[in-house]
Design an enzyme around this catalytic site. Sequence first.
Site, PDB file in Angstrom:
ATOM      1  N   VAL A   1       0.689  -1.226  -0.041  1.00  0.00           N
ATOM      2  CA  VAL A   1      -0.131  -0.054   0.218  1.00  0.00           C
ATOM      3  C   VAL A   1       0.830   1.237   0.043  1.00  0.00           C
ATOM      4  CG1 VAL A   1      -1.991  -1.100   1.307  1.00  0.00           C
ATOM      5  CG2 VAL A   1      -0.134   0.131   2.458  1.00  0.00           C
TER       6      VAL A   1
ATOM      7  N   ASN B   1      -7.586  -0.632   5.511  1.00  0.00           N
ATOM      8  CA  ASN B   1      -7.547  -1.463   6.889  1.00  0.00           C
ATOM      9  C   ASN B   1      -6.023  -1.629   7.289  1.00  0.00           C
ATOM     10  OD1 ASN B   1      -8.052  -3.313   9.173  1.00  0.00           O
ATOM     11  ND2 ASN B   1      -7.392  -4.660   7.656  1.00  0.00           N
TER      12      ASN B   1
ATOM     13  N   TYR C   1       2.198   6.144  15.087  1.00  0.00           N
ATOM     14  CA  TYR C   1       0.870   5.716  14.867  1.00  0.00           C
ATOM     15  C   TYR C   1      -0.421   6.563  15.229  1.00  0.00           C
ATOM     16  CZ  TYR C   1      -2.641   1.758  15.302  1.00  0.00           C
ATOM     17  OH  TYR C   1      -3.664   1.003  15.184  1.00  0.00           O
ATOM     18  N   ALA C   2      -0.239   7.352  16.231  1.00  0.00           N
ATOM     19  CA  ALA C   2      -1.453   8.125  16.477  1.00  0.00           C
ATOM     20  C   ALA C   2      -1.529   9.164  15.629  1.00  0.00           C
ATOM     21  CB  ALA C   2      -1.180   8.790  17.920  1.00  0.00           C
ATOM     22  N   ALA C   3      -0.346   9.761  15.052  1.00  0.00           N
ATOM     23  CA  ALA C   3      -0.458  10.909  14.035  1.00  0.00           C
ATOM     24  C   ALA C   3      -1.104  10.238  12.776  1.00  0.00           C
ATOM     25  CB  ALA C   3       0.772  11.350  13.777  1.00  0.00           C
TER      26      ALA C   3
END
Length: 253
Positions: free
Chosen positions: A63, A89, A163-165
């Site tokens: 991806v 996903n 990950y949060a960003a």
Amino acid sequence: MKINDKVIAITGGARGLGYAMAQRLGNQGASVALLDRSAEALDEAVSSLAAQGITAHAFPLDVADESSVVETFAEIAQRLGPVAGCISNAGITDDALLIKAEDDVVTKRMSFEAWKRVIDVNLTGVFLCGREAATHMVEARHGGVIVNVSSISRAGNMGQSNYAAAKAGVHALTVTWGKELARYGIRTGTVAPGFIETPMTAAMRPDMVEKVAAGIPLKRLGEADNIAQSVAFIFDNDYFTGRIIECDGGLRL
């Protein structure tokens, strides 16, 4: 959108949440295109779904690679027809504190490589797949639905700057695309899971799982199909676009 016989692409579709989505949507009659990096995992997933009477097709994909995404969506259109649904996903983690210091001396930092790797897959990958799916939907003149999978961590979580960003950015794309693509008959939605029973959480120590579950108002981890149900709702509800479903048992980080 009625999904019977519609082509729906699912990234990270060979296992975990993506596989559960393929099961639920496939049981509703969708023609499922599973996209994943592992050809072996894809073959196993397609065989497993076929045994359940679900039509699924395997498409190896990176991806984070633009040419891979463009070529794969073209192959889907050639083999199955243009996508009417796309679920982004696929995701990875590479956790670390921004910095760690002892006695005012910084001893560790999140590496740029860890930052870039997670952003490339979890955010750039969503952009690339969403752009390609929207292109095929518009050119096929049939509209469609784009669903992006975020996370409870989008609100910010220690040790997960990357990950949060990325997961916050994922929902920003959903909102933006909801406004931009409505004119073409394309709806968007985000699903933000909390702690779900997946191979990733199965690798956690039992005491850690118990600690996590104790902090959830419903006192248990969710099931992969709970997330698949949320995705199915977005496809089914024709007045839902540009919004988020938080499926986390009531937990807020």
